[in-house]
Design a protein around this motif. Structure first.
Motif, PDB file in Angstrom:
ATOM      1  N   LYS A   1       0.799  -1.228   0.000  1.00  0.00           N
ATOM      2  CA  LYS A   1       0.000   0.000   0.000  1.00  0.00           C
ATOM      3  C   LYS A   1       0.832   1.280   0.000  1.00  0.00           C
ATOM      4  N   THR A   2       2.095   1.184   0.427  1.00  0.00           N
ATOM      5  CA  THR A   2       2.892   2.411   0.557  1.00  0.00           C
ATOM      6  C   THR A   2       4.201   2.386  -0.225  1.00  0.00           C
ATOM      7  N   GLN A   3       4.615   1.199  -0.664  1.00  0.00           N
ATOM      8  CA  GLN A   3       5.936   1.007  -1.278  1.00  0.00           C
ATOM      9  C   GLN A   3       7.065   1.299  -0.292  1.00  0.00           C
ATOM     10  N   GLN A   4       6.739   1.213   0.998  1.00  0.00           N
ATOM     11  CA  GLN A   4       7.717   1.464   2.052  1.00  0.00           C
ATOM     12  C   GLN A   4       7.823   0.250   2.973  1.00  0.00           C
ATOM     13  N   LYS A   5       8.946   0.154   3.666  1.00  0.00           N
ATOM     14  CA  LYS A   5       9.153  -0.937   4.610  1.00  0.00           C
ATOM     15  C   LYS A   5       8.504  -0.617   5.950  1.00  0.00           C
ATOM     16  N   PHE A   6       8.175  -1.674   6.681  1.00  0.00           N
ATOM     17  CA  PHE A   6       7.577  -1.553   8.013  1.00  0.00           C
ATOM     18  C   PHE A   6       8.223  -2.603   8.913  1.00  0.00           C
ATOM     19  N   TYR A   7       8.512  -2.199  10.164  1.00  0.00           N
ATOM     20  CA  TYR A   7       9.054  -3.164  11.115  1.00  0.00           C
ATOM     21  C   TYR A   7       8.606  -2.773  12.521  1.00  0.00           C
ATOM     22  N   MET A   8       8.739  -3.725  13.447  1.00  0.00           N
ATOM     23  CA  MET A   8       8.255  -3.505  14.804  1.00  0.00           C
ATOM     24  C   MET A   8       9.266  -3.998  15.838  1.00  0.00           C
ATOM     25  N   TYR A   9       9.247  -3.316  16.992  1.00  0.00           N
ATOM     26  CA  TYR A   9      10.061  -3.744  18.142  1.00  0.00           C
ATOM     27  C   TYR A   9       9.247  -3.559  19.408  1.00  0.00           C
TER      28      TYR A   9
END
Length: 435
Positions: free
Chosen positions: A263-271
């Motif tokens: 949906k964004t062409q961007q990366k996503f990550y979580m901590y």
């Protein structure tokens, strides 16, 4: 096409930390009030302040709104813990006094005065106890300062709220997503989050709070003039945010990483908090020592254990006490309750929905029993006060200290009623013996 399963290379993680916008969840903000060490609060807050200075920290409007709905109930959690410890330990003196009075009443030939030294020793210990409690409370982080620090941190970096039209669309989409267990938020359908909250120009169902946050992060990454990946810091541990292996968190839910990219062409990550602090030292050069990072890790682990135990304990207490609660329901209410329980036992339901429906039935019973429980408790206090004013005052103080949470209130009242009845029986017995 399969980035959610493959994950990122070390180089991609490094690039992510160099370029990402950081977003913190409501629970990260609320936890500031739960740390018992001033050093831990400072370490984490300093990292977030630096990110804000670098224009890399952003707070979704939904995160901020949930913070303001919840922070006052958590401002004094650490103080309450020490106060509860002191109150419960000081009860030992009263319990010992009751024992001596009871023995004297039932066995008047025993010279209980010779054992008064035990009460006197407890009094001395109580003095030492209070000194130690005062020291511990004094060393706690200042909740008012934390409140002001967080207000300063949030100022100027909160996103715009959604319109009611946007929220209605998200909730409509959410019904479809949750039906097929599409993250995030679908696990909330098994929690007691069916109620609505209203603020400003919009209303939202709490069930879809996580999904609103998710959409706001996606919109942030899509609409920025200079699009950025996002790193999300949360203490949420449910399977609608994380993939787990034998109950342990393995990685962010693959579906989230893939959907965000699509949906964004961007990366996503979580901590979670501890992972965020360790990586902030590694990639951001944060001025936090390894010892300070370790202290934060210990603190957050303690908070997690307390929260997990509290949830587990309340669920089990509710299940164990439902028969006692039923005594405070009318015949019509009991019929409704049994119908709700029977519906939760429908073999066609999946286990998650069945557990949710059963939990809803118990919560419904608790809410309906509460007014009668409170009346019963107050009636007993009046009777106890007529027999012993000091005991009646203590019982009234107990009632006044009860939390506003209806489920916890019911559990505490059920626990307190037998104690008051025991005191009433004791003083009635003493009075009859005297007569």
């Amino acid at each position: 096409m399969f980035i959610g399963f493959l994950g990122y290379t070390d180089e991609e993680i490094k690039e992510l930390w160099e370029n990402a916008t950081f977003v913190v969840d409501t629970n990260i903000l609320i936890n500031f009030y739960k740390y018992s060490s001033k050093e831990s609060t400072k370490s984490l807050l300093d990292i977030l302040k630096k990110l804000k200075q670098d224009n890399r920290l952003w707070i979704p409007h939904q995160v901020a709104l949930e913070y303001f709905f919840n922070y006052e109930d958590n401002m004094h959690r650490q103080h309450e813990g020490f106060e509860l410890l002191g109150k419960e330990l000081k009860k030992l003196k009263e319990s010992a006094s009751k024992v001596l009075r009871s023995v004297k009443s039932k066995h008047p030939y025993i010279m209980t005065e010779k054992f008064q030294f035990f009460i006197e020793n407890i009094e001395k210990s109580n003095g030492q106890l209070q000194e130690e409690l005062d020291k511990e409370i004094e060393s706690l982080p200042d909740s008012k300062k934390i409140q002001n620090d967080l207000l300063t941190l949030l100022d100027g970096i909160i996103g715009e709220p959604y319109s009611q039209k946007d929220i209605d669309k998200i909730e409509k989409d959410g019904k479809e997503r949750y039906q097929h267990n599409i993250p995030p938020g679908f696990k909330d359908k098994t929690d007691d989050k069916q109620g609505y909250r209203t603020y400003g120009d919009f209303r939202y169902q709490q069930l879809y709070g996580d999904l609103i946050v998710w959409n706001q992060m996606i919109d942030k990454a899509k609409t920025e003039g200079n699009p950025k990946p996002i790193i999300y810091i949360t203490e949420d541990r449910k399977e609608d945010w994380w993939e787990k292996d034998r109950g342990e968190i393995k990685r962010p839910h693959p579906q989230l990483i893939q959907e965000f990219l699509n949906k964004t062409q961007q990366k996503f990550y979580m901590y979670r908090t501890d992972g965020f602090v360790i990586n902030a030292i590694k990639y951001l050069g944060s001025d936090v020592t390894k010892e300070q990072a370790q202290e934060v890790t210990i603190e957050i682990e303690n908070i997690r254990k307390v929260e997990e135990f509290k949830e587990y304990d309340i669920r089990n207490q509710k299940a164990r006490t439902i028969n006692k609660v039923a005594d405070y329901l009318s015949k019509e209410e009991l019929n409704v309750f049994y119908q709700m329980v029977n519906q939760s036992n429908d073999l066609e339901l999946d286990s998650s929905t069945a557990n949710y429906k059963y939990s809803q039935a118990i919560s419904w019973a608790f809410r309906n029993a509460l007014p009668r429980l409170e009346k019963k408790f107050q009636d007993l206090i009046i009777l106890l006060t007529s027999l012993n004013k000091e005991e009646g005052h203590l019982a009234q103080h107990f009632y006044g200290s009860l939390t506003e949470d209806s489920d916890e209130r019911v559990l505490k009242l059920l626990e307190g009623i037998p104690n008051i009845r025991g005191s009433i029986d004791y003083y009635k017995g003493s009075l009859d013996g005297h007569i």
